[in-house]
Motif scaffolding. Structure first.
Motif, PDB file in Angstrom:
ATOM      1  N   ALA A   1       0.830  -1.206   0.000  1.00  0.00           N
ATOM      2  CA  ALA A   1       0.000   0.000   0.000  1.00  0.00           C
ATOM      3  C   ALA A   1       0.864   1.257   0.000  1.00  0.00           C
ATOM      4  CB  ALA A   1      -0.938   0.002   1.205  1.00  0.00           C
ATOM      5  N   LEU A   2       1.943   1.248   0.791  1.00  0.00           N
ATOM      6  CA  LEU A   2       2.825   2.419   0.824  1.00  0.00           C
ATOM      7  C   LEU A   2       3.517   2.614  -0.526  1.00  0.00           C
ATOM      8  CD1 LEU A   2       4.133   4.758   2.321  1.00  0.00           C
ATOM      9  CD2 LEU A   2       5.892   3.170   3.144  1.00  0.00           C
ATOM     10  N   ALA A   3       3.989   1.523  -1.119  1.00  0.00           N
ATOM     11  CA  ALA A   3       4.656   1.615  -2.421  1.00  0.00           C
ATOM     12  C   ALA A   3       3.709   2.143  -3.495  1.00  0.00           C
ATOM     13  CB  ALA A   3       5.196   0.246  -2.821  1.00  0.00           C
ATOM     14  N   GLY A   4       2.408   1.924  -3.313  1.00  0.00           N
ATOM     15  CA  GLY A   4       1.431   2.358  -4.303  1.00  0.00           C
ATOM     16  C   GLY A   4       0.866   3.750  -4.073  1.00  0.00           C
TER      17      GLY A   4
ATOM     18  N   GLY B   1      -2.074   6.730   5.294  1.00  0.00           N
ATOM     19  CA  GLY B   1      -3.000   6.178   4.310  1.00  0.00           C
ATOM     20  C   GLY B   1      -2.744   4.708   4.047  1.00  0.00           C
ATOM     21  N   ALA B   2      -1.469   4.318   4.004  1.00  0.00           N
ATOM     22  CA  ALA B   2      -1.128   2.910   3.767  1.00  0.00           C
ATOM     23  C   ALA B   2      -1.607   2.026   4.907  1.00  0.00           C
ATOM     24  CB  ALA B   2       0.382   2.769   3.581  1.00  0.00           C
ATOM     25  N   VAL B   3      -1.446   2.496   6.144  1.00  0.00           N
ATOM     26  CA  VAL B   3      -1.882   1.721   7.308  1.00  0.00           C
ATOM     27  C   VAL B   3      -3.398   1.534   7.288  1.00  0.00           C
ATOM     28  CG1 VAL B   3      -2.152   1.826   9.827  1.00  0.00           C
ATOM     29  CG2 VAL B   3       0.081   2.266   8.791  1.00  0.00           C
ATOM     30  N   LEU B   4      -4.133   2.601   7.009  1.00  0.00           N
ATOM     31  CA  LEU B   4      -5.591   2.500   6.987  1.00  0.00           C
ATOM     32  C   LEU B   4      -6.074   1.648   5.812  1.00  0.00           C
ATOM     33  CD1 LEU B   4      -6.555   6.157   7.973  1.00  0.00           C
ATOM     34  CD2 LEU B   4      -6.574   4.117   9.421  1.00  0.00           C
TER      35      LEU B   4
ATOM     36  N   THR C   1      10.566   1.894   6.560  1.00  0.00           N
ATOM     37  CA  THR C   1      11.567   2.947   6.714  1.00  0.00           C
ATOM     38  C   THR C   1      12.334   3.140   5.408  1.00  0.00           C
ATOM     39  OG1 THR C   1      11.842   2.565   9.090  1.00  0.00           O
ATOM     40  CG2 THR C   1      13.679   3.609   7.943  1.00  0.00           C
ATOM     41  N   ALA C   2      12.747   2.031   4.790  1.00  0.00           N
ATOM     42  CA  ALA C   2      13.483   2.114   3.531  1.00  0.00           C
ATOM     43  C   ALA C   2      12.629   2.752   2.434  1.00  0.00           C
ATOM     44  CB  ALA C   2      13.931   0.718   3.102  1.00  0.00           C
ATOM     45  N   GLU C   3      11.326   2.436   2.418  1.00  0.00           N
ATOM     46  CA  GLU C   3      10.442   2.996   1.391  1.00  0.00           C
ATOM     47  C   GLU C   3      10.220   4.484   1.603  1.00  0.00           C
ATOM     48  OE1 GLU C   3       7.879   3.416  -1.889  1.00  0.00           O
ATOM     49  OE2 GLU C   3       9.499   2.023  -1.388  1.00  0.00           O
ATOM     50  N   ILE C   4      10.011   4.909   2.854  1.00  0.00           N
ATOM     51  CA  ILE C   4       9.866   6.345   3.138  1.00  0.00           C
ATOM     52  C   ILE C   4      11.140   7.085   2.743  1.00  0.00           C
ATOM     53  CG2 ILE C   4       9.687   8.068   4.996  1.00  0.00           C
ATOM     54  CD1 ILE C   4       7.002   6.908   4.381  1.00  0.00           C
ATOM     55  N   ALA C   5      12.299   6.532   3.100  1.00  0.00           N
ATOM     56  CA  ALA C   5      13.575   7.166   2.753  1.00  0.00           C
ATOM     57  C   ALA C   5      13.740   7.272   1.237  1.00  0.00           C
ATOM     58  CB  ALA C   5      14.733   6.376   3.365  1.00  0.00           C
ATOM     59  N   ARG C   6      13.351   6.219   0.522  1.00  0.00           N
ATOM     60  CA  ARG C   6      13.441   6.241  -0.939  1.00  0.00           C
ATOM     61  C   ARG C   6      12.544   7.327  -1.520  1.00  0.00           C
ATOM     62  NH1 ARG C   6      10.814   5.205  -5.227  1.00  0.00           N
ATOM     63  NH2 ARG C   6       8.947   4.554  -4.084  1.00  0.00           N
ATOM     64  N   ARG C   7      11.317   7.412  -1.014  1.00  0.00           N
ATOM     65  CA  ARG C   7      10.375   8.407  -1.516  1.00  0.00           C
ATOM     66  C   ARG C   7      10.877   9.831  -1.278  1.00  0.00           C
ATOM     67  NH1 ARG C   7       4.818   6.792  -1.997  1.00  0.00           N
ATOM     68  NH2 ARG C   7       4.215   8.821  -1.152  1.00  0.00           N
ATOM     69  N   GLN C   8      11.608  10.040  -0.159  1.00  0.00           N
ATOM     70  CA  GLN C   8      12.095  11.374   0.201  1.00  0.00           C
ATOM     71  C   GLN C   8      13.534  11.624  -0.246  1.00  0.00           C
ATOM     72  OE1 GLN C   8       8.747  12.332   1.017  1.00  0.00           O
ATOM     73  NE2 GLN C   8      10.059  13.867   1.971  1.00  0.00           N
ATOM     74  N   ASP C   9      14.119  10.617  -0.917  1.00  0.00           N
ATOM     75  CA  ASP C   9      15.509  10.714  -1.377  1.00  0.00           C
ATOM     76  C   ASP C   9      16.455  10.979  -0.207  1.00  0.00           C
ATOM     77  OD1 ASP C   9      17.534  10.573  -3.245  1.00  0.00           O
ATOM     78  OD2 ASP C   9      17.444  12.708  -3.748  1.00  0.00           O
ATOM     79  N   LEU C  10      16.299  10.176   0.842  1.00  0.00           N
ATOM     80  CA  LEU C  10      17.120  10.320   2.044  1.00  0.00           C
ATOM     81  C   LEU C  10      17.901   9.038   2.299  1.00  0.00           C
ATOM     82  CD1 LEU C  10      14.458  11.903   4.445  1.00  0.00           C
ATOM     83  CD2 LEU C  10      16.275  13.124   3.220  1.00  0.00           C
ATOM     84  N   ASP C  11      18.977   9.160   3.051  1.00  0.00           N
ATOM     85  CA  ASP C  11      19.739   8.001   3.497  1.00  0.00           C
ATOM     86  C   ASP C  11      19.270   7.670   4.913  1.00  0.00           C
ATOM     87  OD1 ASP C  11      21.519   6.120   4.374  1.00  0.00           O
ATOM     88  OD2 ASP C  11      23.309   7.396   4.183  1.00  0.00           O
ATOM     89  N   PRO C  12      18.556   6.545   5.110  1.00  0.00           N
ATOM     90  CA  PRO C  12      18.024   6.245   6.446  1.00  0.00           C
ATOM     91  C   PRO C  12      19.107   5.991   7.495  1.00  0.00           C
ATOM     92  CG  PRO C  12      17.736   4.374   4.965  1.00  0.00           C
ATOM     93  CD  PRO C  12      18.232   5.510   4.121  1.00  0.00           C
TER      94      PRO C  12
END
Length: 214
Positions: free
Chosen positions: A79-82, A95-98, A142-153
């Motif tokens: 859901a988060l990836a989508g 939104g992904a959790v819900l 965590t890895a997906e959020i970091a990827r979406r924000q272009d951050l190094d977790p």
């Protein structure tokens, strides 16, 4: 590579039904006879399959008992990836959790969740396994959020903190559901939504500034 056939689809659906039957049989037996007292042979017999078939689907009783949670993990990661790429991190994860809870609550999902949660809290082995599973899915999110924000977790704690806070709210909401007299999906969503919103009240929708601030 050959295209999937109707026969392939039939086999996949049969496997899905067998897996679901084993989970249902196991949870019912755990509830009636206790987790420790229930054997793999009993679960297999209740699902009308052989013990050998059981082990094609699950490595152990613990694996079966935690299977519903593992299914929910896949749902929330997918859901988060989508979620839309431009959506802020908090809104995307919330939104992904819900979305995952909506999918998990289909049919008798609420009843099955409560039964699984009761088993986990009463059994130390299952509790430890559940904590390991939760840690793994939080790493993926965590890895997906970091990827979406272009951050190094590894250098920026915000994705990890965001996931940890949202999941704390999720756990609190689900624990409240276990104690609630209502047993419907809408109440579960209401409690989780409230707990997640309270947990994240100090977090802005968008990350701003450097790694040391929101």
């Amino acid at each position: 590579m050959s295209a999937p056939t109707d026969q392939d689809g039939l086999r996949a659906r049969k496997k899905q039904r067998t897996r679901a039957a084993l989970i249902d049989a196991g949870l019912d037996l755990f509830a009636g006879s206790g987790y420790e007292s229930t054997t793999v042979d009993e679960i297999a017999a209740a699902a009308d399959v052989s013990p050998r078939t059981f082990f094609r689907y699950f490595a152990s009783k613990e694996d079966l008992a935690l299977a519903k949670g593992a299914e929910f993990d896949v749902l929330v990661v997918d859901a988060l990836a989508g979620r839309p790429a431009a959506e802020p991190p908090l809104a995307a994860l919330r939104g992904a959790v819900l979305e995952m809870l909506h999918a998990a609550a289909d049919g008798d999902g609420v009843h099955r969740y409560l039964l699984t949660q009761h088993l986990i809290t009463k059994n130390p082995a299952l509790l430890a396994g559940n904590l390991r599973r939760s840690a793994e899915v939080e790493e993926q999110l965590t890895a997906e959020i970091a990827r979406r924000q272009d951050l190094d977790p590894a250098a920026d704690l915000r994705p990890r903190v965001l996931v940890g806070v949202v999941f704390a709210g999720l756990r609190i909401g689900l624990e409240a559901m276990c104690a609630d007299p209502r047993r419907d999906a809408e109440r579960m969503l209401e409690l989780v939504r409230e707990a997640v919103d309270l947990a994240t009240a100090g977090i802005p929708e968008r990350f701003s500034g450097g790694p040391g601030s929101w």
